[in-house]
Write a protein that holds these residues in place. Structure first.
Motif, PDB file in Angstrom:
ATOM      1  N   ASN A  70       6.285  77.638  36.009  1.00 37.05           N
ATOM      2  CA  ASN A  70       7.247  78.653  35.585  1.00 37.05           C
ATOM      3  C   ASN A  70       8.675  78.126  35.609  1.00 37.05           C
ATOM      4  O   ASN A  70       9.531  78.584  34.867  1.00 37.05           O
ATOM      5  CB  ASN A  70       7.167  79.877  36.495  1.00 37.05           C
ATOM      6  N   ARG A  72       9.602  75.408  34.686  1.00 32.86           N
ATOM      7  CA  ARG A  72       9.735  74.428  33.594  1.00 32.86           C
ATOM      8  C   ARG A  72       9.951  73.006  34.098  1.00 32.86           C
ATOM      9  O   ARG A  72      10.697  72.240  33.518  1.00 32.86           O
ATOM     10  CB  ARG A  72      10.885  74.800  32.665  1.00 32.86           C
ATOM     11  N   TYR A  93      12.140  85.520  32.452  1.00 31.70           N
ATOM     12  CA  TYR A  93      10.865  85.900  31.846  1.00 31.70           C
ATOM     13  C   TYR A  93      10.782  87.395  31.615  1.00 31.70           C
ATOM     14  O   TYR A  93       9.950  87.864  30.843  1.00 31.70           O
ATOM     15  CB  TYR A  93       9.694  85.471  32.741  1.00 31.70           C
ATOM     16  N   ARG A 108       7.804  83.298  20.107  1.00 35.03           N
ATOM     17  CA  ARG A 108       8.075  82.472  21.279  1.00 35.03           C
ATOM     18  C   ARG A 108       8.305  83.333  22.522  1.00 35.03           C
ATOM     19  O   ARG A 108       7.830  83.065  23.618  1.00 35.03           O
ATOM     20  CB  ARG A 108       9.316  81.609  21.018  1.00 35.03           C
ATOM     21  N   LYS A 111       5.050  84.619  23.745  1.00 38.52           N
ATOM     22  CA  LYS A 111       4.256  83.553  24.361  1.00 38.52           C
ATOM     23  C   LYS A 111       4.772  83.237  25.756  1.00 38.52           C
ATOM     24  O   LYS A 111       3.988  82.995  26.674  1.00 38.52           O
ATOM     25  CB  LYS A 111       4.325  82.271  23.516  1.00 38.52           C
ATOM     26  N   GLU A 112       6.084  83.237  25.909  1.00 38.81           N
ATOM     27  CA  GLU A 112       6.655  82.917  27.217  1.00 38.81           C
ATOM     28  C   GLU A 112       6.199  83.902  28.275  1.00 38.81           C
ATOM     29  O   GLU A 112       5.802  83.532  29.380  1.00 38.81           O
ATOM     30  CB  GLU A 112       8.181  82.967  27.153  1.00 38.81           C
ATOM     31  N   LYS A 113       6.256  85.183  27.912  1.00 33.05           N
ATOM     32  CA  LYS A 113       5.870  86.199  28.893  1.00 33.05           C
ATOM     33  C   LYS A 113       4.392  86.068  29.219  1.00 33.05           C
ATOM     34  O   LYS A 113       3.974  86.207  30.363  1.00 33.05           O
ATOM     35  CB  LYS A 113       6.173  87.592  28.345  1.00 33.05           C
ATOM     36  N   LYS A 115       2.625  83.429  29.061  1.00 38.89           N
ATOM     37  CA  LYS A 115       2.418  82.239  29.882  1.00 38.89           C
ATOM     38  C   LYS A 115       2.662  82.553  31.346  1.00 38.89           C
ATOM     39  O   LYS A 115       1.943  82.092  32.218  1.00 38.89           O
ATOM     40  CB  LYS A 115       3.389  81.132  29.446  1.00 38.89           C
TER      41      LYS A 115
END
Lengths: 213, 416
Positions: A70, A72, A93, A108, A111-113, A115
């Protein structure tokens, strides 16, 4: 107090959208409160939030703050402590959707959330949600009910996995084993669920400080 | 040369004597005889005018107005919480089945809690809407305009060079007086009438040790409180000489039973002073009223609620005992502009027949909060120092279970 240090400039690049410097200052104050004026937060600091104690998946949420995926970061595993920039990364997030996002940005964003949620399920960091991991989450959510036996929680999880398998892989032969839910499968399962508008923490928008009695 | 020095000595002596005379005449005598010369009212009026002027200056300097948003910010915090109850959010799709999205709901709640929570907000000083020209509150606004900066600097000079020595003088003198006088007065029985009647319990919300002073200046009470050391302890010991007070150690379990017993005995005796209790158990920052401990409401007797609200514009009265010691707190208070406080005596309340102590405590709490314009929180002030009890945590989990499991019978593991 006057002693709040100015937030360093590079931090604003992490949250390029929708969070004003006012809000960053507020979060910084909150960070200082949680860290008790240190530069980093450890897991123990989250114990001081009474509201969080109520949450059944509290453990997973705190875990999520220290999860290197998370944050990164290149490496894997859990960080021992996080600084303010990491804190903001995690909070980002949950930023709300904006009006002027185009298709690609929206995708995007979603997708981030997803992930983030995927990492919450996938506790051994192998990129797949296995049956056992799924069971763990369901058990944690339901663990407070004294009437519920472990078996019931298990059967819920098992049913859920079968459903997931049928969505993702279609009909399976008797010999096929469903390994686990990969991120792509996970994305498929969430189709139709409106995560963009539900999974956010809305910050109040304040620009200035003037007020008259 | 010597004449000069002599002359110097004479003027110094004169200044000192003028100081002493004005001190006695303007402050001591009126307060002893409970006469108000109106000086403090006048001072407060001027202060208000100056603060309003400062606010206008800030507005001009910053050139934008978002008054409503700011008000919201201060009262509700930095995030807008999603108040949809668990049932609505989780059940949305179908009753009696588990869904992946439930995790989303809880993780969102978790993030909200991390960003801000109602409880810890109450244990730090209240945020002000505008700057009250004290150096230690709010953003660095003193570089908005040179006029404001000038006033701020003058303010510092006034507070530290004029008000501070005067107040130190006063407090040193009063403490000495207190210690001396109580040893004498301790022998004389005290016979004054006061608003809460004898044999009753007076209950108030708690923000700082000053609450006691303020109430005591208008009537006499017996106090119940945490034992302190240092300067505070000295004051407490002196007060013990004059009337019966109950002091205890917060962490001692057996002390609590002892306290309850003593309170019961105290109010049973109609000749004794009303007993002053702060049921929150600790100092809260005066924006809300937290859980009232039921102990004092079980004892029976009449309860006289008192609401105390400090005006935050002039100075912050909240004592954050985990952060500041008594001396630091006292210094902060003495160098503020003033402590302005509103006290409301509310009509007496009695516990009803079928009511239990907790419900009665909540009733009294609601009345006090309504009068003082503060919000009501069900949380325990003890959270300042301790963690949440396990039982509360399990409540939420149970609730979620019930939604998913549908009254004890499991669906066949449907996923939606």
């Amino acid at each position: 107090t006057g002693g709040v240090p100015r937030v360093p400039a590079p931090v604003t690049s992490v949250l390029s959208l929708a969070v004003t410097s006012e809000q960053i200052e507020h979060l910084h104050r909150r960070f200082k409160q949680l860290s008790q004026d240190q530069l980093t937060i450890r897991k123990e600091n989250f114990d001081s939030i009474p509201d969080l104690e109520f949450n059944p998946i509290r453990g997973k949420i705190v875990h999520a703050f220290f999860d290197k995926r998370n944050l990164r970061q290149e490496s894997d595993g859990l960080a021992d402590e996080i600084n303010f920039e990491d804190f903001l990364t995690i909070m980002s997030y949950f930023r709300p959707i904006e009006m002027n996002m185009d298709e690609e940005q929206l995708d995007r964003f979603r997708k981030e959330k997803l992930k983030f949620l995927f990492h919450m399920y996938d506790s051994d960091h192998d990129g797949k949600i296995t049956l056992q991991e799924y069971r763990n989450v369901v058990e944690e959510l339901l663990s407070g009910n004294p009437h519920l036996e472990k078996e019931s929680a298990r059967s819920i999880a098992d049913g859920a996995m079968m459903e997931a398998a049928s969505i993702c892989v279609g009909q399976m032969g008797p010999d096929q084993v469903y390994e686990g839910i990969t991120f792509e499968d996970f994305l498929k399962m969430w189709q139709g669920i409106d995560i963009e508008t539900k999974m956010h923490v809305r910050f109040l928008n304040v620009d200035t400080i003037a007020h008259c009695y | 040369m010597e004449e000069n020095r002599g002359g110097h000595g004479l003027t110094e002596g004169r200044i000192l004597s003028i100081w002493m005379i004005s001190f006695v005449a303007l402050v001591l005598l009126p307060s002893v005889f409970r006469v108000s010369l109106g000086i403090s009212h006048f001072y407060v009026k001027i202060l208000i005018k100056i603060l309003e002027w400062a606010t206008l200056q800030i507005e001009e300097g910053v050139k934008q107005q978002k008054a409503m948003a700011l008000e919201n910010l201060i009262s509700t915090g930095i995030i807008q919480r999603d108040e949809t109850p668990m049932e609505e959010e989780v059940v949305g799709r179908c009753q009696g089945c588990f869904s992946l999205a439930d995790v989303m709901y809880f993780s969102k709640k978790g993030c909200e809690a991390v960003a801000e929570d109602e409880v810890t907000r109450r244990f730090s000083s209240e945020e002000l809407l505008s700057w009250n020209l004290l150096s230690r509150t709010n953003a660095n606004l003193h570089h908005v305009s040179w006029k404001l900066a000038a006033v701020w600097v003058t303010g510092i000079l006034i507070r530290y060079c004029l008000l501070l020595p005067f107040r130190i003088c006063l407090s040193v003198f009063s403490i000495l007086l207190l210690v001396l006088a109580t040893t004498v007065v301790g022998q004389i029985p005290n016979g004054r009438e006061n608003k809460p009647q004898r044999g009753s319990i007076c209950v108030a919300n708690h923000t700082s040790p000053l609450d006691v002073l303020i109430l005591a200046s208008d009537g006499c009470y017996s106090l119940v409180g945490q034992v302190h050391g240092g300067l505070m302890g000295l004051i407490q010991k002196s007060c013990m000489q004059t009337s019966q007070h109950v002091l205890f150690e917060r962490s001692e379990m057996k002390d609590r039973h002892l306290v309850r017993k003593k309170i019961r005995e105290h109010i049973a005796d109609k000749a004794k002073l009303p007993i002053l209790i702060f049921p929150e158990g600790t100092c809260i920052n005066n924006t809300s009223v937290m859980m009232f401990k039921k102990g004092s409401f079980e004892v029976g007797g009449t309860i006289h609620p008192v609401a105390i609200k400090y005006d935050p514009r002039f100075g912050d009265a909240f004592w954050n005992s985990t952060k500041h010691s008594m001396m630091t707190y006292a210094f902060n208070v003495i160098t503020s502009w003033a402590i302005v406080c509103n006290v409301w005596y509310l009509p007496p309340m009695v516990k009803e027949e079928e009511e239990d102590a907790v419900h009665f405590a909540d009733r009294v709490k609601a009345v006090i909060a309504a009068r003082a314009g503060m919000s009501v929180l069900p949380w325990d002030g003890g959270l300042k120092r301790k963690k949440v009890k396990e039982t509360f945590k399990e409540e939420q989990q149970k609730k979620y279970c019930q939604i998913v499991i549908e009254n004890g019978s499991v669906g066949n593991g449907n996923v939606c």
